[in-house]
Motif scaffolding. Sequence first.
Motif, short mmCIF file in Angstrom:
data_model
loop_
_atom_site.label_atom_id
_atom_site.label_comp_id
_atom_site.label_asym_id
_atom_site.label_seq_id
_atom_site.Cartn_x
_atom_site.Cartn_y
_atom_site.Cartn_z
N ARG A 19 0.85 -1.18 0.00
CA ARG A 19 0.00 0.00 0.00
C ARG A 19 0.89 1.24 0.00
NH1 ARG A 19 -4.19 -1.82 4.82
NH2 ARG A 19 -5.10 -3.61 3.73
N PRO A 20 0.68 2.15 -0.92
CA PRO A 20 1.57 3.31 -1.01
C PRO A 20 1.35 4.32 0.10
CG PRO A 20 -0.22 3.51 -2.59
CD PRO A 20 -0.36 2.15 -1.96
N VAL A 21 2.42 5.03 0.43
CA VAL A 21 2.34 6.16 1.35
C VAL A 21 1.74 7.34 0.58
CG1 VAL A 21 3.71 7.76 2.77
CG2 VAL A 21 4.34 5.33 2.64
N PRO A 22 0.87 8.15 1.19
CA PRO A 22 0.33 9.31 0.47
C PRO A 22 1.42 10.14 -0.17
CG PRO A 22 -0.79 9.03 2.57
CD PRO A 22 0.32 8.01 2.55
N GLU A 23 1.20 10.53 -1.43
CA GLU A 23 2.24 11.19 -2.21
C GLU A 23 2.61 12.57 -1.67
OE1 GLU A 23 -0.78 13.13 -5.54
OE2 GLU A 23 0.61 11.53 -6.10
N ASP A 24 1.71 13.21 -0.93
CA ASP A 24 1.97 14.55 -0.43
C ASP A 24 2.42 14.56 1.02
OD1 ASP A 24 -0.40 13.64 0.55
OD2 ASP A 24 -1.49 15.55 0.36
N LEU A 25 2.93 13.42 1.52
CA LEU A 25 3.30 13.29 2.93
C LEU A 25 4.80 13.09 3.08
CD1 LEU A 25 1.49 11.64 5.79
CD2 LEU A 25 3.74 10.71 5.27
N VAL A 26 5.36 13.73 4.09
CA VAL A 26 6.76 13.57 4.48
C VAL A 26 6.80 13.11 5.93
CG1 VAL A 26 8.97 14.73 4.78
CG2 VAL A 26 7.52 15.33 2.85
N ALA A 27 7.69 12.16 6.25
CA ALA A 27 7.79 11.61 7.60
C ALA A 27 9.14 11.99 8.21
CB ALA A 27 7.62 10.10 7.58
N VAL A 28 9.08 12.55 9.42
CA VAL A 28 10.29 12.95 10.14
C VAL A 28 10.16 12.49 11.58
CG1 VAL A 28 11.75 14.85 10.89
CG2 VAL A 28 10.62 14.96 8.66
N GLY A 29 11.12 11.75 12.11
CA GLY A 29 11.07 11.32 13.49
C GLY A 29 12.04 10.19 13.78
N GLU A 30 12.46 10.11 15.03
CA GLU A 30 13.34 9.03 15.50
C GLU A 30 12.51 7.95 16.17
OE1 GLU A 30 17.05 8.27 18.62
OE2 GLU A 30 16.26 10.30 18.29
N VAL A 31 12.82 6.70 15.89
CA VAL A 31 12.09 5.56 16.43
C VAL A 31 12.89 4.92 17.54
CG1 VAL A 31 11.06 3.32 15.88
CG2 VAL A 31 10.95 5.18 14.21
N GLY A 32 12.25 4.72 18.70
CA GLY A 32 12.89 4.05 19.82
C GLY A 32 12.59 2.57 19.83
N LEU A 33 13.25 1.85 20.73
CA LEU A 33 13.09 0.40 20.78
C LEU A 33 11.71 -0.02 21.29
CD1 LEU A 33 16.55 -0.82 22.15
CD2 LEU A 33 15.68 -0.95 19.83
N THR A 34 11.05 0.83 22.03
CA THR A 34 9.69 0.53 22.49
C THR A 34 8.62 0.97 21.49
OG1 THR A 34 9.59 2.62 23.71
CG2 THR A 34 10.40 0.69 24.89
N GLY A 35 9.05 1.44 20.34
CA GLY A 35 8.11 1.85 19.31
C GLY A 35 7.68 3.29 19.40
N GLU A 36 8.18 4.04 20.39
CA GLU A 36 7.80 5.45 20.52
C GLU A 36 8.56 6.30 19.53
OE1 GLU A 36 11.62 5.56 22.82
OE2 GLU A 36 10.08 4.11 22.29
N LEU A 37 8.04 7.48 19.24
CA LEU A 37 8.68 8.42 18.34
C LEU A 37 9.28 9.55 19.15
CD1 LEU A 37 6.16 8.59 15.36
CD2 LEU A 37 8.15 7.12 15.66
N ARG A 38 10.55 9.85 18.91
CA ARG A 38 11.26 10.89 19.63
C ARG A 38 11.38 12.14 18.78
NH1 ARG A 38 13.97 9.19 24.23
NH2 ARG A 38 12.93 7.31 25.02
N SER A 39 11.60 13.27 19.45
CA SER A 39 11.69 14.56 18.77
C SER A 39 12.98 14.67 17.98
CB SER A 39 11.60 15.69 19.80
OG SER A 39 12.67 15.60 20.73
N VAL A 40 12.97 15.57 17.03
CA VAL A 40 14.14 15.86 16.20
C VAL A 40 14.45 17.35 16.29
CG1 VAL A 40 13.71 13.95 14.61
CG2 VAL A 40 12.69 16.18 14.17
N SER A 41 15.66 17.71 15.96
CA SER A 41 16.09 19.11 16.03
C SER A 41 15.83 19.81 14.71
CB SER A 41 17.58 19.18 16.38
OG SER A 41 18.35 18.55 15.38
N GLY A 42 15.77 21.15 14.78
CA GLY A 42 15.62 21.95 13.57
C GLY A 42 14.33 21.69 12.83
N LEU A 43 13.22 21.48 13.55
CA LEU A 43 11.98 21.10 12.87
C LEU A 43 11.41 22.25 12.05
CD1 LEU A 43 10.01 18.80 12.46
CD2 LEU A 43 8.74 19.58 14.46
N ASN A 44 11.55 23.47 12.52
CA ASN A 44 11.00 24.60 11.76
C ASN A 44 11.68 24.74 10.40
OD1 ASN A 44 9.02 25.57 13.58
ND2 ASN A 44 10.60 26.47 14.86
N GLN A 45 13.01 24.56 10.36
CA GLN A 45 13.71 24.63 9.07
C GLN A 45 13.28 23.49 8.15
OE1 GLN A 45 15.00 24.93 12.13
NE2 GLN A 45 17.03 25.88 12.11
#
Length: 454
Positions: free
Chosen positions: A382-408
């Motif tokens: 199943r394709p990912v929506p063409e107008d979507l971008v994914a940004v994030g760090e994945v932890g071992l428990t499956g949680e998503l962690r924050s990233v730096s420079g998000l506004n840029q």
Amino acid sequence: MKPKTIYYCTQCGNETPKWQGQCAACGAWNTIVEQPAPSKGKNRSTAAMVMTPTRRPKRLSEMTIDQEIRFPTGLAELDRVLGGGAVQGSLVLIGGAPGIGKSTLMLQICDQLCKAEKVLYVSGEESERQLKLRADRLGVGQSELFLFSETNLEEVAAVVEETNPQILIVDSIQTMYHGEQTASPGSVSQVKECTMALMQLAKGRGMTVFVIGHVNKEGNLAGPKVLEHMVDCVLYFEGDQHLSYRILRAAKNRYGTTNEIGVFEMDDTGLREVPNPSQMLLEGRLTEAPGTCVTCVMEGARPVLAEVQALLTPSSFGTPRRSTNGFDYNRVMLLMAVLEKRGGLAVNTCDAYLNVIGGLYLDEPGADLAAVLALASSFRDRPVPEDLVAVGEVGLTGELRSVSGLNQRLSEIHRLGFTKCLIPQRNGHLSITPPEGLQLIPVKNVRQALAILR
């Protein structure tokens, strides 16, 4: 009488009286090589070769920042990597694989530099005629560019004293040799001695020196590791010879930030700058195909969009096959384990292939979420929506962690026409100002991120 010899470590330059399998200083194996010991009284040859006036120490309060003089090289991408331009009196080392374009890059900047400064191009690998043919092909024909084919560094120093150039280019440091050193060119002692002489030329005369260095089969600069410590800036020219794009990356810079990149495209007339690398990396992208996802990574202060592709197929053998290109192999194995345990997808029995388009290497954790979505998209077909971008760090428990420079990152994502961005939920509570028309989708864990594929 047999000449005395000494043993050097090619990684750190440590000297030992006898050969040993492991270097006692840095711990590297099979890096000890034998070299003739220098004669007494020859250690002062390098300092005596460059005559500089007597200098006295200065108080910090007496120093002014205007003493750091920068000048443009004529290539905006190279100026970006150098931190805003070349610095007068600096020593810059440029390394890369054979045929990647190091000599072409140096000869191209001479076209702009010769308009205001006198440039001396010293080549130990090509004759003056070969350099002339290359310069004509690249369109370099300035009168203030002097070509000199020589490998003896003492002859080079004499020519520098005679012509008094403001910029010196040496191609390459492994072909230079000092007459009072008995070792062959490219050896540890020769590289150290020649680099020290060039450093004194740069600092003593206020002359900018560009040095080209070879790399070994591991991809590191050939010669002792102290070579990188002696210079002011270390640049790596990366890229696949079968692809037209080249990436110039700063690994060390005393006059600016590191991890900046400059993107070039190689064609028949030399290197051409790519001011918009994100658009270049996304060219030819199939929007409706499963197994692909776009992410945004930070290369220094520049946000760059890259496409991550994945392909999962049922394995025909007991041990599934894994292959990655442009992504850390161990990181992909970790993400597949998280996708199996926390995402509920049985990807452990599939052959997995992960690729980053354009020859870019993603070593930032912010690309984890895009890799997970690409793997899950290929597994579910199943394709990912063409107008979507994914940004994030994945932890071992499956949680998503924050990233730096998000506004840029969000500004770059919106500039290229994307309308949705998948970000960690924790980033949703920070001071984020998304551009108008860009929808943020905060998710807490991998399972919530996979819901966009349904």
